[in-house]
Design an enzyme around this catalytic site. Sequence first.
Site, short mmCIF file in Angstrom:
data_model
loop_
_atom_site.label_atom_id
_atom_site.label_comp_id
_atom_site.label_asym_id
_atom_site.label_seq_id
_atom_site.Cartn_x
_atom_site.Cartn_y
_atom_site.Cartn_z
N LYS A 238 0.00 -7.25 14.05
CA LYS A 238 -0.47 -7.13 12.67
C LYS A 238 -0.46 -8.51 12.07
O LYS A 238 0.31 -9.38 12.49
CB LYS A 238 0.45 -6.21 11.86
CG LYS A 238 -0.25 -5.51 10.75
CD LYS A 238 -1.02 -4.31 11.27
CE LYS A 238 -1.78 -3.59 10.19
NZ LYS A 238 -2.33 -2.32 10.70
P1 NAD Z 1 -8.53 -0.51 1.76
O1 NAD Z 1 -8.15 -1.83 1.26
O2 NAD Z 1 -9.93 -0.24 2.18
O3 NAD Z 1 -8.15 0.59 0.64
C1 NAD Z 1 -6.88 0.72 0.11
C2 NAD Z 1 -6.93 1.72 -1.03
O4 NAD Z 1 -5.61 2.00 -1.48
C3 NAD Z 1 -7.71 1.20 -2.25
O5 NAD Z 1 -8.46 2.26 -2.79
C4 NAD Z 1 -6.61 0.78 -3.20
O6 NAD Z 1 -7.00 0.80 -4.55
C5 NAD Z 1 -5.59 1.85 -2.92
N1 NAD Z 1 -4.24 1.55 -3.34
C6 NAD Z 1 -3.55 0.40 -3.20
N2 NAD Z 1 -2.34 0.53 -3.74
C7 NAD Z 1 -2.26 1.78 -4.23
C8 NAD Z 1 -1.27 2.52 -4.90
N3 NAD Z 1 -0.09 1.98 -5.17
N4 NAD Z 1 -1.54 3.80 -5.24
C9 NAD Z 1 -2.73 4.36 -4.97
N5 NAD Z 1 -3.71 3.71 -4.32
C10 NAD Z 1 -3.48 2.44 -3.96
O7 NAD Z 1 -7.51 -0.16 2.94
P2 NAD Z 1 -7.70 0.86 4.14
O8 NAD Z 1 -8.28 0.12 5.27
O9 NAD Z 1 -8.36 2.11 3.64
O10 NAD Z 1 -6.19 1.16 4.52
C11 NAD Z 1 -5.42 2.15 3.85
C12 NAD Z 1 -4.22 2.52 4.72
O11 NAD Z 1 -4.67 3.00 5.99
C13 NAD Z 1 -3.25 1.36 5.02
O12 NAD Z 1 -1.95 1.88 5.13
C14 NAD Z 1 -3.72 0.90 6.39
O13 NAD Z 1 -2.69 0.24 7.10
C15 NAD Z 1 -4.07 2.24 7.02
N6 NAD Z 1 -4.97 2.16 8.17
C16 NAD Z 1 -6.20 1.59 8.04
C17 NAD Z 1 -7.06 1.58 9.15
C18 NAD Z 1 -8.47 1.05 9.05
O14 NAD Z 1 -9.23 1.23 10.01
N7 NAD Z 1 -8.86 0.42 7.97
C19 NAD Z 1 -6.64 2.11 10.37
C20 NAD Z 1 -5.38 2.68 10.46
C21 NAD Z 1 -4.55 2.70 9.35
#
Ligand code: NAD
Length: 419
Positions: free
Chosen positions: A107
């Site tokens: 990461k």
């Molecule tokens: P992103 O940046 O696209 O979106 C994050 C979202 O979370 C945004 O809408 C933001 O406003 C919101 N957010 C942030 N803090 C917040 C809070 N305190 N309360 C409510 N909403 C909040 O990120 P993403 O890629 O969608 O990732 C989201 C989660 O999924 C993370 O934990 C990431 O590690 C996990 N994840 C992502 C992927 C991927 O392919 N992108 C894969 C596996 C896991």
Amino acid sequence: MTVYKGPVFDMAVNQFGVIADHLEIPKDERARLLMPKRSVTVSCPIHLDDGSVQVFEGYRVQHHLTLGPTKGGTRFAPQVDLGEVAALAIWMSWKCALVGLPYGGAKGGISVDPLALSPKELEHLARRYMQEMIPFVGPHTDVMAPDMGTNEQVMAWFMDTYSMYQGKTVTEIVTGKPVSAGGTLGRREATGRGVAYLIRRVMGDMSIKLNEATAVIQGFGNVGSFTAFELQRFGVKIIAVSDHTGALHRASGLDVASLMEYTKKHGSLRGYSDALQYDPQEMLTLPCDVLVPAAVERVITPEIAGKLRCRILAEAANGPTTPEADLILDKRQDEIFVLPDILANAGGVIVSYFEWVQDLQQLFWEEEEVTRREYHILDRAFDQMVRRAQIEKVSHRTAAMAIGVEKVRAAKQTRGLFP
Ligand code: NAD
């Protein structure tokens, strides 16, 4: 003594302790399995638009190299620190092993609010970060991907920067790229699709009718929005969503397509509707069939866990549930089916793996093939997890992590300890 600190790292250590006890791993083998192989901290100086120079701290942690290159996302968020990045790298290892990918976990991240940067500043920061990482990454060493605060465009800049230094195009250095720059069809949607697919499986097993079901989703970025979109396509009513700016609730169901269009244009849910505003914390305990945390870590605290009124908790985010909350969920196993993060969101890294394979072979697949293979791997891991949880009478999280840890341990044992 360790350089890794903070509540998120402590959580990864605590969870590993539970698994190591369950698997009766001897004490002197544990640190070798748990502690990251390498970690890099870099200073990334960039020119801001006003002509001043600002230095941002960036990290990359590579957890283990036993099964192949390391693989993992890059997070741009204000709270990023070395401890959080290390925890996320460790979880990636168990996830990749659970679903059978030839990777260790990694990461990376930068402590920055990406929304506070202009597009030009963001590009400079992304490129400088990758440039600093060049000695430590490579298509067969460590392959980056998007995570919170980064997206396809950032991956394209990473790939371009690395390629410029190599003197040739190296698409396989990162995944989650735009299709126009060597990305795969189906990667953008992959994580959310996987989450929704597994939820549909669980609903089938629990005889919950899709067109009578309701969902609440925290986080409306890549993962949250595509999970919502897929669930709505299956007939599930999305009654509440939130992001860092607030929450929206409508008992008769929200229009996901219009929310996606709005966030694409405005960057967040802020201003979508005053009438639908709701308390983001209270949203988590609304009665619903499925609650999907898809934002940050440690949101399901013991207090929230005790009050949850969902039937399925699908952990799309990494580490949304604290170990203390897990103890409460363990007692509520008959009421709430937990889809643990390392399985629920594994669709993202599975399709990232497909992207890497396609880039290495320069042979590209149809989207239907990408999605079919993703679901096949998720089904296999889901079956293994449920069977193991039943046989050993443990939680789904313990079962899923035990399968992952066991595979990494077996690889280390058969390879032996060098020298
Ligand atoms: P992103 O940046 O696209 O979106 C994050 C979202 O979370 C945004 O809408 C933001 O406003 C919101 N957010 C942030 N803090 C917040 C809070 N305190 N309360 C409510 N909403 C909040 O990120 P993403 O890629 O969608 O990732 C989201 C989660 O999924 C993370 O934990 C990431 O590690 C996990 N994840 C992502 C992927 C991927 O392919 N992108 C894969 C596996 C896991």
